[in-house]
Design an enzyme around this catalytic site. Structure first.
Site, PDB file in Angstrom:
ATOM      1  N   ARG A 224     -12.261  -7.523 -44.012  1.00 43.33           N
ATOM      2  CA  ARG A 224     -12.626  -8.756 -43.315  1.00 43.33           C
ATOM      3  C   ARG A 224     -13.786  -9.472 -43.999  1.00 43.33           C
ATOM      4  O   ARG A 224     -13.832 -10.703 -44.008  1.00 43.33           O
ATOM      5  CB  ARG A 224     -12.981  -8.446 -41.850  1.00 43.33           C
ATOM      6  CG  ARG A 224     -12.998  -9.688 -40.983  1.00 43.33           C
ATOM      7  CD  ARG A 224     -13.263  -9.379 -39.528  1.00 43.33           C
ATOM      8  NE  ARG A 224     -14.680  -9.126 -39.276  1.00 43.33           N
ATOM      9  CZ  ARG A 224     -15.241  -9.158 -38.059  1.00 43.33           C
ATOM     10  NH1 ARG A 224     -14.501  -9.411 -36.999  1.00 43.33           N
ATOM     11  NH2 ARG A 224     -16.520  -8.920 -37.900  1.00 43.33           N
TER      12      ARG A 224
ATOM     13  N   HIS B 140      -4.317 -10.563 -30.656  1.00 40.22           N
ATOM     14  CA  HIS B 140      -4.484  -9.316 -31.414  1.00 40.22           C
ATOM     15  C   HIS B 140      -4.956  -8.235 -30.447  1.00 40.22           C
ATOM     16  O   HIS B 140      -5.873  -8.483 -29.660  1.00 40.22           O
ATOM     17  CB  HIS B 140      -5.618  -9.449 -32.440  1.00 40.22           C
ATOM     18  CG  HIS B 140      -5.363 -10.376 -33.578  1.00 40.22           C
ATOM     19  ND1 HIS B 140      -6.177 -11.439 -33.877  1.00 40.22           N
ATOM     20  CD2 HIS B 140      -4.417 -10.363 -34.547  1.00 40.22           C
ATOM     21  CE1 HIS B 140      -5.753 -12.049 -34.973  1.00 40.22           C
ATOM     22  NE2 HIS B 140      -4.674 -11.422 -35.397  1.00 40.22           N
TER      23      HIS B 140
ATOM     24  N   TYR C 150      -6.992 -19.910 -36.776  1.00 41.24           N
ATOM     25  CA  TYR C 150      -8.346 -19.826 -36.213  1.00 41.24           C
ATOM     26  C   TYR C 150      -9.423 -20.522 -37.016  1.00 41.24           C
ATOM     27  O   TYR C 150     -10.586 -20.502 -36.657  1.00 41.24           O
ATOM     28  CB  TYR C 150      -8.738 -18.384 -35.886  1.00 41.24           C
ATOM     29  CG  TYR C 150      -8.769 -17.390 -37.016  1.00 41.24           C
ATOM     30  CD1 TYR C 150      -9.872 -17.278 -37.851  1.00 41.24           C
ATOM     31  CD2 TYR C 150      -7.696 -16.528 -37.224  1.00 41.24           C
ATOM     32  CE1 TYR C 150      -9.909 -16.339 -38.866  1.00 41.24           C
ATOM     33  CE2 TYR C 150      -7.721 -15.581 -38.235  1.00 41.24           C
ATOM     34  CZ  TYR C 150      -8.827 -15.491 -39.061  1.00 41.24           C
ATOM     35  OH  TYR C 150      -8.857 -14.563 -40.057  1.00 41.24           O
TER      36      TYR C 150
ATOM     37  N   ASP D 285       1.258 -11.752 -41.385  1.00 44.43           N
ATOM     38  CA  ASP D 285      -0.168 -11.648 -41.094  1.00 44.43           C
ATOM     39  C   ASP D 285      -1.063 -12.041 -42.269  1.00 44.43           C
ATOM     40  O   ASP D 285      -1.304 -13.218 -42.512  1.00 44.43           O
ATOM     41  CB  ASP D 285      -0.448 -10.219 -40.601  1.00 44.43           C
ATOM     42  CG  ASP D 285      -1.844 -10.058 -40.008  1.00 44.43           C
ATOM     43  OD1 ASP D 285      -2.629 -10.993 -40.065  1.00 44.43           O
ATOM     44  OD2 ASP D 285      -2.152  -8.970 -39.478  1.00 44.43           O
TER      45      ASP D 285
ATOM     46  N   HIS E 228      -7.986 -14.900 -29.488  1.00 41.42           N
ATOM     47  CA  HIS E 228      -7.999 -14.089 -30.715  1.00 41.42           C
ATOM     48  C   HIS E 228      -7.838 -12.595 -30.451  1.00 41.42           C
ATOM     49  O   HIS E 228      -7.037 -11.920 -31.088  1.00 41.42           O
ATOM     50  CB  HIS E 228      -9.284 -14.339 -31.506  1.00 41.42           C
ATOM     51  CG  HIS E 228      -9.376 -13.524 -32.753  1.00 41.42           C
ATOM     52  ND1 HIS E 228      -9.919 -12.254 -32.768  1.00 41.42           N
ATOM     53  CD2 HIS E 228      -8.957 -13.766 -34.017  1.00 41.42           C
ATOM     54  CE1 HIS E 228      -9.834 -11.758 -33.989  1.00 41.42           C
ATOM     55  NE2 HIS E 228      -9.254 -12.664 -34.769  1.00 41.42           N
TER      56      HIS E 228
ATOM     57  N   ARG F 218     -12.036  -8.878 -27.790  1.00 42.32           N
ATOM     58  CA  ARG F 218     -13.468  -8.951 -28.080  1.00 42.32           C
ATOM     59  C   ARG F 218     -13.938 -10.390 -28.247  1.00 42.32           C
ATOM     60  O   ARG F 218     -15.119 -10.666 -28.174  1.00 42.32           O
ATOM     61  CB  ARG F 218     -13.828  -8.105 -29.307  1.00 42.32           C
ATOM     62  CG  ARG F 218     -13.147  -8.468 -30.581  1.00 42.32           C
ATOM     63  CD  ARG F 218     -13.589  -7.567 -31.758  1.00 42.32           C
ATOM     64  NE  ARG F 218     -13.109  -8.135 -33.010  1.00 42.32           N
ATOM     65  CZ  ARG F 218     -11.906  -7.896 -33.537  1.00 42.32           C
ATOM     66  NH1 ARG F 218     -11.064  -7.091 -32.925  1.00 42.32           N
ATOM     67  NH2 ARG F 218     -11.538  -8.468 -34.670  1.00 42.32           N
TER      68      ARG F 218
ATOM     69  N   HIS G  84      -1.661 -15.928 -40.812  1.00 44.53           N
ATOM     70  CA  HIS G  84      -2.926 -16.652 -40.991  1.00 44.53           C
ATOM     71  C   HIS G  84      -2.794 -17.258 -42.380  1.00 44.53           C
ATOM     72  O   HIS G  84      -3.074 -16.586 -43.394  1.00 44.53           O
ATOM     73  CB  HIS G  84      -4.125 -15.708 -40.945  1.00 44.53           C
ATOM     74  CG  HIS G  84      -4.193 -14.862 -39.707  1.00 44.53           C
ATOM     75  ND1 HIS G  84      -4.473 -15.394 -38.463  1.00 44.53           N
ATOM     76  CD2 HIS G  84      -4.012 -13.530 -39.498  1.00 44.53           C
ATOM     77  CE1 HIS G  84      -4.466 -14.413 -37.563  1.00 44.53           C
ATOM     78  NE2 HIS G  84      -4.180 -13.287 -38.168  1.00 44.53           N
TER      79      HIS G  84
ATOM     80  N   GLN H 147      -5.189 -16.861 -45.399  1.00 43.81           N
ATOM     81  CA  GLN H 147      -5.373 -15.546 -46.039  1.00 43.81           C
ATOM     82  C   GLN H 147      -4.469 -15.352 -47.253  1.00 43.81           C
ATOM     83  O   GLN H 147      -4.687 -14.447 -48.058  1.00 43.81           O
ATOM     84  CB  GLN H 147      -5.166 -14.433 -45.011  1.00 43.81           C
ATOM     85  CG  GLN H 147      -6.255 -14.446 -43.941  1.00 43.81           C
ATOM     86  CD  GLN H 147      -6.092 -13.365 -42.883  1.00 43.81           C
ATOM     87  OE1 GLN H 147      -5.301 -12.452 -43.035  1.00 43.81           O
ATOM     88  NE2 GLN H 147      -6.834 -13.494 -41.801  1.00 43.81           N
TER      89      GLN H 147
ATOM     90  N   HIS I 101       3.662 -13.944 -37.024  1.00 46.18           N
ATOM     91  CA  HIS I 101       2.204 -13.822 -37.134  1.00 46.18           C
ATOM     92  C   HIS I 101       1.739 -14.120 -38.549  1.00 46.18           C
ATOM     93  O   HIS I 101       1.939 -13.330 -39.473  1.00 46.18           O
ATOM     94  CB  HIS I 101       1.760 -12.415 -36.717  1.00 46.18           C
ATOM     95  CG  HIS I 101       0.273 -12.301 -36.544  1.00 46.18           C
ATOM     96  ND1 HIS I 101      -0.414 -12.992 -35.568  1.00 46.18           N
ATOM     97  CD2 HIS I 101      -0.664 -11.594 -37.227  1.00 46.18           C
ATOM     98  CE1 HIS I 101      -1.702 -12.711 -35.653  1.00 46.18           C
ATOM     99  NE2 HIS I 101      -1.889 -11.876 -36.665  1.00 46.18           N
TER     100      HIS I 101
ATOM    101  N   HIS J 283      -0.006  -6.306 -33.339  1.00 43.17           N
ATOM    102  CA  HIS J 283      -0.346  -4.949 -33.802  1.00 43.17           C
ATOM    103  C   HIS J 283      -0.067  -3.880 -32.727  1.00 43.17           C
ATOM    104  O   HIS J 283       0.837  -3.090 -32.895  1.00 43.17           O
ATOM    105  CB  HIS J 283      -1.789  -4.821 -34.309  1.00 43.17           C
ATOM    106  CG  HIS J 283      -2.160  -5.822 -35.351  1.00 43.17           C
ATOM    107  ND1 HIS J 283      -1.455  -5.969 -36.515  1.00 43.17           N
ATOM    108  CD2 HIS J 283      -3.163  -6.755 -35.404  1.00 43.17           C
ATOM    109  CE1 HIS J 283      -2.009  -6.924 -37.248  1.00 43.17           C
ATOM    110  NE2 HIS J 283      -3.029  -7.429 -36.598  1.00 43.17           N
TER     111      HIS J 283
END
Ligand code: ZN
Length: 459
Positions: free
Chosen positions: A84, A238, A123, A326, A209, A212, A60, A63, A58, A275
């Site tokens: 975030r 996630h 993403y 992550d 993703h 939500r 990104h 980041q 995992h 997670h």
């Protein structure tokens, strides 16, 4: 070109620890023979202690540019959500060249930390103003370029992000670079599917993703289409990272997030739930029984103050886990595994919680479990040193102060709980020697491009 033979002084094979190991490697980088206690003088001699390369399931990559920049307390109570906001600030600025430079640096660091493959949960799709690039897969292709430059294996998991909250809520303006509907998302998948077909170190999966960001109908539609081209390909999502997400999920569906996902989909080994921090006992048992893999990111979860995964019960129920870095607040096989065990110790006020049985090494158990499940959940043919798997091999420095005098499983315990990244000396991916005596083969040029990208982003 891969090496054709490696002579290892000591190695952790799928059959346990052995000395004087000769590994035969074919021209595609796969292990074709393993001989132990050999007196052979053939092959490239590698001093040290060899263990299987680890999958980092995992990431990104973007980041990596802001790691450490969200450690200043804000005017409100800090949480995942305030972190975030800082991350979005960087995500909204990053140009394709900058992403490629940041990802290449990250992948070098990952190799030097003992990871030989990476699951890129990608993403960032569109230009900073939210307009699609002329090639809709532009930014995913930049991650692939970076992986190629660094020589790491990659499983690209382009992210489906359509909504801003449960029930199909409209996305925020700050999410404009992430947003696709089913058609535009499937166009990205189709494009990448064509590119990846001919690349031996690259695989494709999908990553809705979060619960939500997609609706059940959308998830089903995209999964069915992906199955046509890549049956049983990896699906990562996630789930249950923070308390607020749990509350919103219950308010909207009447169920907790993992409970809800278990009711929506027939989970299996192809699924990786990233997670899965907030689970009650029924969810923990249900996830273990589903054979889906828990993709744990213990240093990121600790950094963001998310909570503690129910590790002891999950493993006792036969659950499988893998590790990822992550947000890249840390990039280290040893630190992810150490933090996982330490979180359980702090919670339960006991030691060696994840060792499972009396007289077992904690390091050996969690290292081997993460290596084999990690490989499976990003569909990379690695995770053990044995015939038929890719020659992804990490060599630890037997002269490092933390490893001196260690043999057998105490090597893994001392690497994970004491020495960390400094113990990693040589790394092979598909038999190619990409880290030689702690130096990556393209380290300096990659670091220069990274420094330039950071200067631009910090401007
Ligand atoms: Zn993530």
């Amino acid at each position: 070109m891969p090496e054709d033979k490696l002579r290892l002084s000591t190695a952790l094979l799928s059959t346990g620890w052995h000395d004087d190991v000769l590994i035969g490697i074919d021209d595609k980088g796969f292990i074709q023979s393993v001989d132990v206690n050999t007196a052979s003088r053939w092959g490239k001699a590698v001093k040290g202690i060899a263990v299987p390369g680890m999958a980092n399931v995992h990431s990104h990559a973007h980041q990596r540019a802001m790691a450490g920049l969200a450690e200043v307390s804000g005017s409100q109570e800090d949480s995942f959500w305030t972190w975030r906001q800082v991350m979005y600030g960087y995500a909204l600025k990053m140009k394709p060249d900058e992403l490629e430079a940041v990802a290449a640096e990250l992948y070098v660091e990952a190799l030097k930390a003992g990871f030989t493959s990476i699951g890129e949960f990608q993403y960032l799709h569109h230009a900073p103003d939210g307009t699609p690039y002329s090639d809709p897969a532009e930014l995913s292709l930049r991650c692939l370029n970076a992986a190629k430059t660094a020589g790491i294996a990659i499983t690209l998991l382009p992210t489906l992000y359509t909504y801003g909250g449960f029930g199909g809520a409209a996305p925020q303006n700050a999410q404009r670079r992430f947003i696709n509907d089913a058609d535009s998302y499937l166009a990205i998948i189709a494009r990448l599917s064509r590119v990846l077909g001919s690349e031996p170190l690259m695989r494709l999966g999908i990553s809705p993703h979060s619960l939500r960001a997609v609706t059940p109908e959308l998830l089903r539609e995209v999964l069915a289409e992906f199955d046509r081209s890549t049956p049983d390909g990896p699906v990562h999502i996630h789930v249950a990272e923070q308390g607020k997400e749990v509350e919103e999920c219950i308010a909207f569906t009447g169920k907790r997030p993992v409970e809800y996902l278990l009711s929506l989909e027939q989970l299996s080994q192809r699924w990786c739930l990233i997670h899965a921090t907030h689970m009650n006992e029924q969810e923990t048992d249900g996830l273990a029984a589903s054979r889906a893999i828990a993709g744990l990111c213990p240093t990121t979860e600790a950094n963001r103050g998310d909570g503690i995964f129910n590790g002891q019960r999950f493993l006792a129920q036969g659950g499988s886990f893998a590790i990822g870095s992550d947000s890249h607040i840390s990039v280290s096989v040893a630190e992810e595994l150490r933090q996982f065990e330490y979180s359980q110790r702090l919670k339960l006020q006991r030691r060696n919680v994840l060792a499972g049985q009396p007289n077992c090494s904690t390091g050996r158990r969690i290292f081997e479990a993460a290596a084999s499940s990690g490989a499976r959940c990003i569909a990379q043919p690695q995770g053990a040193i044995k015939e038929g798997l890719r020659a992804d091999i990490v060599v630890l420095d037997s002269d490092h102060p933390s490893l001196i005098g260690r043999t057998g499983d105490s090597v893994l315990d001392s690497w994970i709980f004491s020495g960390g990244n400094a113990c990693v000396k040589d790394v092979f991916v598909g038999g190619r020697h990409v880290v030689k005596d702690r130096q990556h083969v393209a380290e300096q040029s990659i670091a220069r491009r990274f420094a330039k990208a950071i200067a631009e982003l910090r401007n």
